[in-house]
Design an enzyme around this catalytic site. Structure first.
Site, PDB file in Angstrom:
ATOM      1  N   HIS A  46      12.236 121.154 -21.964  1.00  0.00           N
ATOM      2  CA  HIS A  46      12.389 119.700 -21.897  1.00  0.00           C
ATOM      3  C   HIS A  46      11.013 119.064 -22.056  1.00  0.00           C
ATOM      4  O   HIS A  46      10.010 119.783 -22.233  1.00  0.00           O
ATOM      5  CB  HIS A  46      13.072 119.294 -20.585  1.00  0.00           C
ATOM      6  CG  HIS A  46      12.432 119.896 -19.356  1.00  0.00           C
ATOM      7  ND1 HIS A  46      11.164 119.570 -18.941  1.00  0.00           N
ATOM      8  CD2 HIS A  46      12.878 120.832 -18.472  1.00  0.00           C
ATOM      9  CE1 HIS A  46      10.853 120.235 -17.851  1.00  0.00           C
ATOM     10  NE2 HIS A  46      11.874 121.038 -17.542  1.00  0.00           N
ATOM     11  N   GLY A  48       8.926 117.977 -19.999  1.00  0.00           N
ATOM     12  CA  GLY A  48       7.905 118.491 -19.073  1.00  0.00           C
ATOM     13  C   GLY A  48       7.163 119.661 -19.710  1.00  0.00           C
ATOM     14  O   GLY A  48       5.934 119.713 -19.749  1.00  0.00           O
ATOM     15  N   HIS A  49       7.934 120.623 -20.233  1.00  0.00           N
ATOM     16  CA  HIS A  49       7.331 121.777 -20.916  1.00  0.00           C
ATOM     17  C   HIS A  49       6.519 121.312 -22.126  1.00  0.00           C
ATOM     18  O   HIS A  49       5.423 121.794 -22.372  1.00  0.00           O
ATOM     19  CB  HIS A  49       8.415 122.739 -21.428  1.00  0.00           C
ATOM     20  CG  HIS A  49       9.278 123.337 -20.353  1.00  0.00           C
ATOM     21  ND1 HIS A  49      10.615 123.031 -20.221  1.00  0.00           N
ATOM     22  CD2 HIS A  49       9.005 124.225 -19.373  1.00  0.00           C
ATOM     23  CE1 HIS A  49      11.122 123.713 -19.209  1.00  0.00           C
ATOM     24  NE2 HIS A  49      10.175 124.444 -18.673  1.00  0.00           N
ATOM     25  N   GLY A 159       2.576 123.114 -14.807  1.00  0.00           N
ATOM     26  CA  GLY A 159       2.993 121.786 -14.349  1.00  0.00           C
ATOM     27  C   GLY A 159       2.751 121.639 -12.853  1.00  0.00           C
ATOM     28  O   GLY A 159       2.964 122.580 -12.083  1.00  0.00           O
ATOM     29  N   GLN A 165       2.971 126.997  -6.992  1.00  0.00           N
ATOM     30  CA  GLN A 165       2.773 128.016  -8.032  1.00  0.00           C
ATOM     31  C   GLN A 165       1.401 127.834  -8.682  1.00  0.00           C
ATOM     32  O   GLN A 165       0.655 128.787  -8.886  1.00  0.00           O
ATOM     33  CB  GLN A 165       3.879 127.896  -9.073  1.00  0.00           C
ATOM     34  CG  GLN A 165       3.654 128.710 -10.328  1.00  0.00           C
ATOM     35  CD  GLN A 165       4.851 128.650 -11.247  1.00  0.00           C
ATOM     36  OE1 GLN A 165       5.790 129.406 -11.082  1.00  0.00           O
ATOM     37  NE2 GLN A 165       4.840 127.752 -12.213  1.00  0.00           N
ATOM     38  N   SER A 197      13.625 118.961 -14.980  1.00  0.00           N
ATOM     39  CA  SER A 197      13.754 120.366 -14.607  1.00  0.00           C
ATOM     40  C   SER A 197      14.856 120.973 -15.460  1.00  0.00           C
ATOM     41  O   SER A 197      15.840 120.299 -15.785  1.00  0.00           O
ATOM     42  CB  SER A 197      14.139 120.462 -13.125  1.00  0.00           C
ATOM     43  OG  SER A 197      14.672 121.746 -12.849  1.00  0.00           O
ATOM     44  N   SER A 198      14.702 122.244 -15.790  1.00  0.00           N
ATOM     45  CA  SER A 198      15.750 122.921 -16.568  1.00  0.00           C
ATOM     46  C   SER A 198      17.061 122.947 -15.798  1.00  0.00           C
ATOM     47  O   SER A 198      18.138 123.042 -16.381  1.00  0.00           O
ATOM     48  CB  SER A 198      15.325 124.361 -16.882  1.00  0.00           C
ATOM     49  OG  SER A 198      14.087 124.352 -17.540  1.00  0.00           O
ATOM     50  N   ARG A 199      16.958 122.854 -14.471  1.00  0.00           N
ATOM     51  CA  ARG A 199      18.179 122.906 -13.649  1.00  0.00           C
ATOM     52  C   ARG A 199      18.941 121.579 -13.650  1.00  0.00           C
ATOM     53  O   ARG A 199      20.102 121.544 -13.238  1.00  0.00           O
ATOM     54  CB  ARG A 199      17.832 123.285 -12.208  1.00  0.00           C
ATOM     55  CG  ARG A 199      17.408 124.735 -12.048  1.00  0.00           C
ATOM     56  CD  ARG A 199      17.244 125.089 -10.584  1.00  0.00           C
ATOM     57  NE  ARG A 199      17.026 126.513 -10.390  1.00  0.00           N
ATOM     58  CZ  ARG A 199      15.829 127.098 -10.431  1.00  0.00           C
ATOM     59  NH1 ARG A 199      14.762 126.381 -10.645  1.00  0.00           N
ATOM     60  NH2 ARG A 199      15.723 128.402 -10.248  1.00  0.00           N
TER      61      ARG A 199
HETATM   62  P1  AMP Z   1       9.706 126.719 -15.878  1.00  0.00           P
HETATM   63  O1  AMP Z   1      10.287 126.907 -17.230  1.00  0.00           O
HETATM   64  O2  AMP Z   1      10.541 125.908 -14.957  1.00  0.00           O
HETATM   65  O3  AMP Z   1       9.217 128.008 -15.261  1.00  0.00           O
HETATM   66  O4  AMP Z   1       8.400 125.830 -16.104  1.00  0.00           O
HETATM   67  C1  AMP Z   1       7.395 126.241 -16.976  1.00  0.00           C
HETATM   68  C2  AMP Z   1       6.188 125.347 -16.759  1.00  0.00           C
HETATM   69  O5  AMP Z   1       6.556 123.997 -17.020  1.00  0.00           O
HETATM   70  C3  AMP Z   1       5.680 125.402 -15.308  1.00  0.00           C
HETATM   71  O6  AMP Z   1       4.269 125.368 -15.313  1.00  0.00           O
HETATM   72  C4  AMP Z   1       6.255 124.143 -14.726  1.00  0.00           C
HETATM   73  O7  AMP Z   1       5.518 123.639 -13.634  1.00  0.00           O
HETATM   74  C5  AMP Z   1       6.188 123.191 -15.917  1.00  0.00           C
HETATM   75  N1  AMP Z   1       7.125 122.090 -15.726  1.00  0.00           N
HETATM   76  C6  AMP Z   1       8.443 122.169 -15.448  1.00  0.00           C
HETATM   77  N2  AMP Z   1       8.972 120.932 -15.278  1.00  0.00           N
HETATM   78  C7  AMP Z   1       7.946 120.059 -15.443  1.00  0.00           C
HETATM   79  C8  AMP Z   1       7.838 118.635 -15.378  1.00  0.00           C
HETATM   80  N3  AMP Z   1       8.883 117.856 -15.118  1.00  0.00           N
HETATM   81  N4  AMP Z   1       6.638 118.073 -15.622  1.00  0.00           N
HETATM   82  C9  AMP Z   1       5.554 118.856 -15.885  1.00  0.00           C
HETATM   83  N5  AMP Z   1       5.587 120.197 -15.955  1.00  0.00           N
HETATM   84  C10 AMP Z   1       6.769 120.802 -15.736  1.00  0.00           C
END
Ligand code: AMP
Length: 298
Positions: A46, A48-49, A159, A165, A197-199
């Site tokens: 999304h 964020g990523h 993020g 983390q 969030s992916s969720r």
């Molecule tokens: P994930 O796929 O959830 O493991 O996230 C991969 C990276 O994207 C991690 O460093 C997360 O912190 C970051 N991330 C996920 N959601 C967001 C967001 N809404 N804003 C900024 N970074 C994000």
């Protein structure tokens, strides 16, 4: 865009890049320092990523994104099985964002063959996510460290939504003297404040409507931080959650934790220090667990 599924193939690519004879970076003469930026993800990408990918692109010659849904970091098997996985769509998104390399290993490629180590995190893993998700950081650190060893990035982007983390990865990089700069990137939010969030796509329509109250409550904490004690701020959050439950006749809002902690040690604070602290929350809406945070200032 290169797509690698095997460790051996991406290793060969990275060493080619490092020697200045990578197939991708044709114009780079041997010996010229190429900067590799790395964005580890679990996919279901999304904005964020993508903010991390864009920052890496702006600061490096090559951007590598990994997509790996890491079973070791899920303390709940059901959550792992239901975690959204759409690798083809992710690859299209990465292509259009201009990502250079995707590393998409299978579980067999990444899974430890023997018992994997539980590093000392100086207590950073004993609070919040570490307390409520047993084994979570052991799994995160094992895989991120392995990815670092494979990709050998100069900079890695994380993020700040997953603040704990980010702090633990920075600690691990120091502990193992890895020559990687860890860069924290701001939380990207939806139009109504909900942290992406992916969720989120697994929220029911009712829960999606409720969800923005999480950030609204955190903003209220931010606003009242200088006037209320830590205990009063905690009570405020509990009160807002129960109001929400009553207003929506909603049984299934459940707080995992709300903590106000030091941004460096992650230890809960009792009185207010002069430096930054952060308010972190983890909450269930139905069966979906969401986290969020805000930095607090005087
Ligand atoms: P994930 O796929 O959830 O493991 O996230 C991969 C990276 O994207 C991690 O460093 C997360 O912190 C970051 N991330 C996920 N959601 C967001 C967001 N809404 N804003 C900024 N970074 C994000």
């Amino acid at each position: 865009m290169f797509i690698f599924k095997k460790i051996i193939d991406i290793t060969e690519y990275v060493s080619g890049i490092r020697k200045g004879k990578g197939t991708d970076y044709k114009s780079t003469p041997a010996g010229v320092n190429i900067s590799i930026g790395f964005v580890p993800t679990m996919g279901a990408l999304h904005e964020g990523h993508l903010s991390l990918i864009r920052k890496s692109k702006a600061e490096n010659n090559i951007t590598v994104c990994s997509i790996y849904v890491n079973p070791l970091q899920f303390n709940d098997k059901d959550d792992y099985e239901k975690y959204p996985k759409n690798f083809e769509k992710d690859i299209d998104i990465l292509k259009s964002t201009g990502c250079d390399v995707v590393f998409l290993p299978g579980v067999d490629e990444m899974f430890p063959t023997v018992d994997y180590p539980d590093y000392d995190h100086a207590g950073l893993d004993k609070v919040m996510e570490g307390k409520y998700r047993q084994g979570h950081f052991k799994g995160v650190v094992y895989i991120v460290k392995k990815l670092f060893e494979i990709v050998k990035p100069d900079k890695a982007y994380f993020g700040l939504k997953d603040f704990q983390q980010y702090v633990i990865i920075k600690y691990i990089v120091k502990l193992f003297k890895l020559n990687i700069e860890i860069i924290g990137c701001p939380i990207v939010r939806d139009y109504d404040g909900l942290a992406l969030s992916s969720r989120n796509i697994r929220l029911t329509p009712e829960h999606r409507l409720i969800a923005p109250f999480i950030y609204k409550t955190l903003q209220e904490v931010q606003k009242k931080y200088s006037d209320l004690s830590i205990e009063e701020l905690k009570q405020l959050v509990t009160q807002r959650i129960s109001e929400e439950r009553i207003a929506k006749s909603e049984e299934l809002i459940r707080l995992d934790y709300f903590e106000i902690v030091d941004t460096e040690t992650l230890t809960p604070i009792t009185d207010k220090p002069a430096h930054n602290v952060i308010a972190c929350i983890a909450i269930y809406l139905g069966e979906i667990r969401l986290i969020d945070n805000v930095i607090l200032f005087y």
